[in-house]
Write an enzyme that holds these catalytic residues in place. Structure first.
Site, PDB file in Angstrom:
ATOM      1  N   GLU A  56      41.644  33.607  29.082  1.00  0.00           N
ATOM      2  CA  GLU A  56      41.931  33.041  27.637  1.00  0.00           C
ATOM      3  C   GLU A  56      42.909  32.315  28.336  1.00  0.00           C
ATOM      4  O   GLU A  56      43.067  31.198  27.604  1.00  0.00           O
ATOM      5  CB  GLU A  56      42.709  34.576  26.861  1.00  0.00           C
ATOM      6  CG  GLU A  56      41.481  35.383  27.101  1.00  0.00           C
ATOM      7  CD  GLU A  56      40.874  36.576  27.725  1.00  0.00           C
ATOM      8  OE1 GLU A  56      40.714  37.362  26.635  1.00  0.00           O
ATOM      9  OE2 GLU A  56      41.274  36.676  28.656  1.00  0.00           O
ATOM     10  N   CYS A  79      42.279  41.532  26.472  1.00  0.00           N
ATOM     11  CA  CYS A  79      42.959  42.742  26.502  1.00  0.00           C
ATOM     12  C   CYS A  79      44.318  42.898  25.130  1.00  0.00           C
ATOM     13  O   CYS A  79      44.525  42.387  24.731  1.00  0.00           O
ATOM     14  CB  CYS A  79      43.400  42.745  27.749  1.00  0.00           C
ATOM     15  SG  CYS A  79      44.110  41.243  27.822  1.00  0.00           S
ATOM     16  N   LEU A 208      31.566  44.666  60.385  1.00  0.00           N
ATOM     17  CA  LEU A 208      31.459  45.054  58.870  1.00  0.00           C
ATOM     18  C   LEU A 208      32.405  44.267  57.896  1.00  0.00           C
ATOM     19  O   LEU A 208      32.799  44.793  57.266  1.00  0.00           O
ATOM     20  CB  LEU A 208      31.962  45.935  58.570  1.00  0.00           C
ATOM     21  CG  LEU A 208      30.380  47.711  58.917  1.00  0.00           C
ATOM     22  CD1 LEU A 208      30.517  48.667  59.426  1.00  0.00           C
ATOM     23  CD2 LEU A 208      28.887  46.944  58.398  1.00  0.00           C
TER      24      LEU A 208
END
Length: 381
Positions: A56, A79, A208
């Protein structure tokens, strides 16, 4: 409330924007925002990284002070609390927007419903529920952690068309195409953590980590690739610093079991780990193995929203048996590897079809010469 075709179009754009933050917002959710005034978009933005401006705020800045009287389309309820940044509901009130349409309510107990209440009390028209299902898909991990205090687990599998992951002698490089392997790196990058076991790390000398190609990096919102936390279960202290896993940047957690039968002489021989490595003692099962459910609880407490499980048949089978996997992503190569090849998961045996786990097919996509199947675990009410 009834939404118009234009409402849907603008929310779809907000969802597209939110998706751009999928590599980098952890542990925050992916959020997009579009500001519309007089039938045109005047500002838009998405959340890029935890601790930085929310969607926002970016959209309001992009509007250049012209937000008064506008409608804000936001993929998640704004929020209402102050964390590392200020509350977005307050920013929208100060900007004097006329209306806010949210795709869904925020499940975070610090926010849930309060943001919309704050807006309504300021005289702003508020509506929610537009493209809610699409918005929830953006943040499966965040939603599950907030609702169930567990991360969302995706299990990656790769096999030949006859369901084999390696030849009888263990050779497996490469079953799938280079394009499929690149796709794995992109999906790894979207997760907060990668979970594996000592066997996979030792046998494959696996790194990984995330190694993105130039095409993916062109859409990456930060200057440096975020490496997911790597979580390696090693109940029997078999890992050593010489492995390729420990030569890469990014944090690593080695998980130990409290019930593993380890003699003191073995513990005395433990090496000095690099600074990016920590050890985590986790409650163990009577067998001496790590309690996998409790491990996931601990990861959720570390703000891990999503886990990418990339491991061997034993660990994946244990996770599947305990119903700890939410989604499977399987790469199928157009190859036959023979009846003596190694299988996908160590599960079963089953004495009746009623015992066999059932999944739901999701997306089916061709990646190079391979097929990527998405299968989801039905939710238990």
């Amino acid at each position: 409330m009834t939404f118009s075709a234009d409402d849907t179009r603008y929310m779809q754009r907000a969802i597209e924007l939110a998706y751009q933050g999928r590599f980098t917002t952890t542990p925050n959710p992916n959020v997009g925002c579009v500001l519309v005034k007089d039938g045109r978009i005047i500002g838009e933005g998405f959340h890029k990284q935890a601790g930085t401006a929310h969607a926002e705020v970016h959209a309001l800045a992009n509007a250049g002070g012209d937000a008064e009287g506008a409608t804000a389309y936001v993929t998640l309820e704004p929020c209402s609390h102050t964390g590392r940044t200020g509350p977005c509901a307050v920013a929208l009130v100060k900007a004097k927007v006329a209306k806010v349409i949210c795709a869904m309510q925020d499940p975070n107990p610090q926010v849930s419903g309060r943001g919309m209440t704050m807006l309504a009390e300021a005289g702003i028209e508020v509506a929610s529920g537009l493209l809610s299902n699409e918005a929830q898909k953006l943040n499966r991990g965040f939603l599950k952690r907030m609702r169930k205090a567990l991360p969302y687990v995706t299990c990656k599998l790769a096999a030949s068309i006859d369901g084999k992951t390696a030849l009888a002698n263990g050779e497996s490089k490469w079953i799938t195409s280079a394009q499929a392997r690149a796709d794995v790196h992109r999906l790894r990058a979207e997760h907060c953590a990668i979970l594996s076991g000592a066997d996979t790390v030792i046998v494959d000398n696996a790194q990984l980590n995330v190694r993105l190609d130039d095409a993916t990096l062109s859409d990456y919102p930060l200057p440096q690739v975020r490496q997911p936390l790597r979580v390696i279960i090693d109940s029997h202290y078999r890992l050593t610093p010489e492995l390729a896993l420990f030569k890469q940047c990014g944090d690593i957690i080695i998980v130990r079991s409290t019930t593993a039968n380890i003699c003191s002489s073995e513990l005395d021989k433990q090496p000095q780990w690099p600074n990016n490595v920590t050890e985590l003692m986790c409650d163990g099962a009577p067998s001496g193995q790590v309690d996998l459910h409790k491990l996931l609880v601990l990861l959720a407490q570390k703000d891990i929203n999503s886990v990418w499980l990339e491991a061997g048949a034993t660990l994946c089978g244990a996770m599947a048996t305990q119903k700890l996997i939410d989604r499977y992503i399987m790469y199928l190569a157009p190859k036959f590897m023979g009846s003596d090849g190694k299988g996908l998961l160590n599960i079963g045996p089953f004495a009746a079809m009623a015992q066999v786990p059932s999944l739901r097919f999701g997306e089916v996509t061709q990646i190079g010469e391979d097929i990527r199947l998405t299968l989801e675990q039905p939710e238990v009410e």
